[in-house]
Write an enzyme that holds these catalytic residues in place. Structure first.
Site, PDB file in Angstrom:
ATOM      1  N   HIS A 151       0.993  -0.940  -0.104  1.00 13.37           N
ATOM      2  CA  HIS A 151      -0.077   0.037  -0.011  1.00 13.37           C
ATOM      3  C   HIS A 151       0.908   1.257  -0.053  1.00 13.37           C
ATOM      4  O   HIS A 151       2.135   1.260   0.582  1.00 13.37           O
ATOM      5  CB  HIS A 151      -0.824   0.224   1.355  1.00 13.37           C
ATOM      6  N   GLU A 200       1.253   3.773   1.956  1.00 16.39           N
ATOM      7  CA  GLU A 200       1.740   4.126   3.134  1.00 16.39           C
ATOM      8  C   GLU A 200       2.973   3.227   3.558  1.00 16.39           C
ATOM      9  O   GLU A 200       4.073   3.666   3.839  1.00 16.39           O
ATOM     10  CB  GLU A 200       0.605   4.045   4.212  1.00 16.39           C
ATOM     11  N   CYS A 234      -5.443   2.138   6.219  1.00 20.37           N
ATOM     12  CA  CYS A 234      -6.032   0.865   6.560  1.00 20.37           C
ATOM     13  C   CYS A 234      -5.479   0.415   7.792  1.00 20.37           C
ATOM     14  O   CYS A 234      -4.478   0.863   8.313  1.00 20.37           O
ATOM     15  CB  CYS A 234      -5.943  -0.209   5.566  1.00 20.37           C
ATOM     16  N   CYS A 289      -1.772  -0.403   7.583  1.00 23.35           N
ATOM     17  CA  CYS A 289      -0.871   0.782   7.562  1.00 23.35           C
ATOM     18  C   CYS A 289      -0.995   1.685   8.649  1.00 23.35           C
ATOM     19  O   CYS A 289       0.221   2.195   8.845  1.00 23.35           O
ATOM     20  CB  CYS A 289      -1.382   1.633   6.117  1.00 23.35           C
TER      21      CYS A 289
END
Length: 156
Positions: free
Chosen positions: A52, A54, A82, A85
């Site tokens: 992801h 991040e 999320c 993250c």
């Protein structure tokens, strides 16, 4: 530089990701006014479900600073991180998360998000991360619309 400038950089990376990937997420990590990393989600390019924006930004920042301690850093994310993250931000000692759209916005755009907000994660985990949500929300929501257009073949 200002918070707005850093978020705009994350937005630009998310838009870049639409042409390469096709995911509408970007993140920028800043320390003492200096950009340490600014990337987009690379899940599809790397076939790594944990890549992801991040997490990718944290990996790059740790490499650049040669440390796993990102104390004093701020992460600007186009969407609320999320739970994975958020946890990575917590474990990296990131001081502040600034995000645009919410997990609910991502769900409404068709993403399979776990419905656990950063505020809930912070409270449950007794985290000290400062959280600022909804920053430049409209500009970040536009990325989801561009993603819809990419998916439907209207762009790129």
């Amino acid at each position: 530089m200002t918070d707005e400038k850093f978020m705009k950089m994350a937005i630009e990376k998310a838009k870049e990701g639409l042409t390469k990937g096709p995911t509408p997420f970007g993140a920028c990590i800043v320390k003492d006014g200096e950009v340490i990393s600014c990337v987009h989600n690379v899940v599809w390019q790397s076939t790594d479900i944990t890549a992801h924006a991040e997490v990718h930004a944290i990996r790059e920042a740790c490499k650049k600073l040669n440390t796993i301690d990102l104390s004093g850093c701020v992460i600007y994310s186009t969407c609320e991180p999320c739970p994975m993250c958020f946890s990575a931000c917590h474990w990296a000692n990131i001081s502040k998360i600034v995000y645009g759209t919410s997990i609910e916005d991502a769900q409404n755009a068709g993403f399979r998000e776990l419905n656990i907000s950063n505020q809930q994660m912070k409270q449950l985990g007794n985290s000290s991360i400062e959280i600022q949500g909804g920053f430049m929300k409209e500009e970040n929501l536009e990325i989801f619309q561009e993603w819809e257009n990419v998916k439907s073949g209207k762009l790129y």
